[in-house]
Design an enzyme around this catalytic site. Structure first.
Site, short mmCIF file in Angstrom:
data_model
loop_
_atom_site.label_atom_id
_atom_site.label_comp_id
_atom_site.label_asym_id
_atom_site.label_seq_id
_atom_site.Cartn_x
_atom_site.Cartn_y
_atom_site.Cartn_z
N LYS A 14 38.51 33.09 41.67
CA LYS A 14 37.92 34.13 42.51
C LYS A 14 36.55 33.66 43.05
CE LYS A 14 40.30 37.92 40.10
NZ LYS A 14 40.10 39.16 39.30
N ARG B 10 48.50 33.46 31.56
CA ARG B 10 47.71 34.68 31.29
C ARG B 10 46.94 34.55 29.97
NH1 ARG B 10 47.39 39.25 34.82
NH2 ARG B 10 47.52 40.62 33.01
N ASN C 95 35.47 38.68 36.94
CA ASN C 95 36.18 37.95 35.86
C ASN C 95 36.79 36.62 36.30
OD1 ASN C 95 38.27 39.06 37.28
ND2 ASN C 95 39.19 40.18 35.57
N THR D 40 41.98 41.11 30.89
CA THR D 40 41.36 41.54 32.15
C THR D 40 39.86 41.76 31.96
OG1 THR D 40 43.44 42.59 32.80
CG2 THR D 40 41.45 43.32 33.96
N TYR E 283 46.81 42.75 46.16
CA TYR E 283 46.53 43.77 45.13
C TYR E 283 47.18 45.13 45.46
CZ TYR E 283 43.20 40.86 42.50
OH TYR E 283 42.61 39.89 41.70
N ARG F 229 38.28 33.41 30.59
CA ARG F 229 37.37 34.56 30.74
C ARG F 229 36.48 34.73 29.52
NH1 ARG F 229 42.10 38.41 33.20
NH2 ARG F 229 41.84 37.95 35.42
N PHE G 297 38.49 51.51 41.45
CA PHE G 297 37.77 50.24 41.65
C PHE G 297 38.34 49.40 42.80
CE2 PHE G 297 40.97 49.55 38.31
CZ PHE G 297 41.68 48.48 38.82
N HIS H 270 42.38 34.79 38.51
CA HIS H 270 43.57 35.63 38.58
C HIS H 270 44.78 34.83 38.11
CE1 HIS H 270 46.83 38.11 40.23
NE2 HIS H 270 47.36 36.96 40.62
N GLU I 43 53.56 36.38 44.91
CA GLU I 43 52.20 35.89 45.20
C GLU I 43 52.23 34.48 45.78
OE1 GLU I 43 50.21 38.70 41.71
OE2 GLU I 43 50.16 36.53 41.44
P1 GDP Z 1 44.43 41.16 35.85
O1 GDP Z 1 45.90 41.01 36.12
O2 GDP Z 1 44.04 40.79 34.44
O3 GDP Z 1 43.55 40.44 36.85
O4 GDP Z 1 44.08 42.73 35.97
P2 GDP Z 1 44.63 43.85 36.98
O5 GDP Z 1 45.79 43.32 37.78
O6 GDP Z 1 44.81 45.10 36.19
O7 GDP Z 1 43.39 44.08 37.95
C1 GDP Z 1 43.08 43.16 38.97
C2 GDP Z 1 41.59 42.92 38.98
O8 GDP Z 1 40.92 44.13 39.29
C3 GDP Z 1 41.00 42.49 37.65
O9 GDP Z 1 41.12 41.10 37.40
C4 GDP Z 1 39.56 42.92 37.80
O10 GDP Z 1 38.80 41.97 38.57
C5 GDP Z 1 39.69 44.19 38.60
N1 GDP Z 1 39.70 45.36 37.71
C6 GDP Z 1 40.70 45.80 36.92
N2 GDP Z 1 40.34 46.90 36.23
C7 GDP Z 1 39.07 47.15 36.62
C8 GDP Z 1 38.11 48.17 36.26
O11 GDP Z 1 38.39 49.04 35.44
N3 GDP Z 1 36.90 48.10 36.88
C9 GDP Z 1 36.56 47.15 37.80
N4 GDP Z 1 35.35 47.15 38.34
N5 GDP Z 1 37.43 46.17 38.13
C10 GDP Z 1 38.65 46.18 37.57
MG MG Z 2 47.01 41.68 37.75
#
Ligand code: GDP
Ligand code: MG
Length: 153
Positions: free
Chosen positions: A13, A89, A116, A95, A53, A106, A61, A119, A130
């Site tokens: 990212k 992962r 973070n 996350t 996304y 991370r 968010f 991805h 993707e």
């Molecule tokens: P990932 O698959 O671990 O990346 O998580 P997700 O697919 O659930 O979310 C995508 C991205 O959105 C995450 O990597 C974070 O950067 C962001 N994100 C997810 N949950 C939150 C949250 O509760 N707050 C904020 N600020 N960002 C979030």
């Molecule tokens: Mg995800």
């Protein structure tokens, strides 16, 4: 052979790029034995990121996430190898970086969920989607010289 040979979409990212972590993140996947089959740096449009996304549209968010992801170039990659989606992962961590074990990307390099640094696809299905979204031109195909030293057959 246990585990399937899979492909996963891994992305560094904008914060990972700005913080100079590209090499370290790539190194971990190389060291583990995964094969890099596609790589590019790209400044993604808002529209492209909203597609990536799409599942999160509606989350509070979401606007901040799209702004963060559009704030600079990302490094888009496809890695191939045994159990690449799930193990990819695990290598990234949770996350929320604060819940990521030390030793994960991370867990070693970041603190905030909204910063973070990386991805990784969460299923074989989303990996294929993707990969198609980020690499419409396709990925490379080659035999790695390490193949027989990393895989049993
Ligand atoms: P990932 O698959 O671990 O990346 O998580 P997700 O697919 O659930 O979310 C995508 C991205 O959105 C995450 O990597 C974070 O950067 C962001 N994100 C997810 N949950 C939150 C949250 O509760 N707050 C904020 N600020 N960002 C979030
Ligand atoms: Mg995800």
């Amino acid at each position: 052979m246990s585990g399937n040979r899979e492909r996963t979409y891994i992305m560094i990212k904008p914060d990972g790029v700005q913080r100079g972590l590209i090499g370290k993140i790539i190194q971990r996947f190389e060291d583990r034995g995964y094969k890099l089959i596609a790589l590019k740096m790209q400044s993604a449009t808002t529209e492209h990121l909203e597609k990536h996304y799409a599942d999160l549209k509606g989350k509070p968010f979401f606007p901040g996430l799209i702004k963060y992801m559009a704030s600079g170039p990302v490094v888009a990659m496809v890695w191939e190898g045994l159990d690449a989606v799930k193990t990819g992962r695990v290598m990234l961590g949770a996350t929320n970086p604060l819940q990521s074990p030390v030793g994960s990307i991370r867990g070693d390099f970041c603190l905030a969920v909204g910063r973070n640094i990386c991805h990784g696809s969460d299923s074989v299905d989303s990996a294929e989607k993707e990969i198609a979204l980020w690499f419409p031109e396709g990925v490379t195909q080659y035999t790695s010289a390490l193949d027989t030293w990393v895989f049993e057959n």
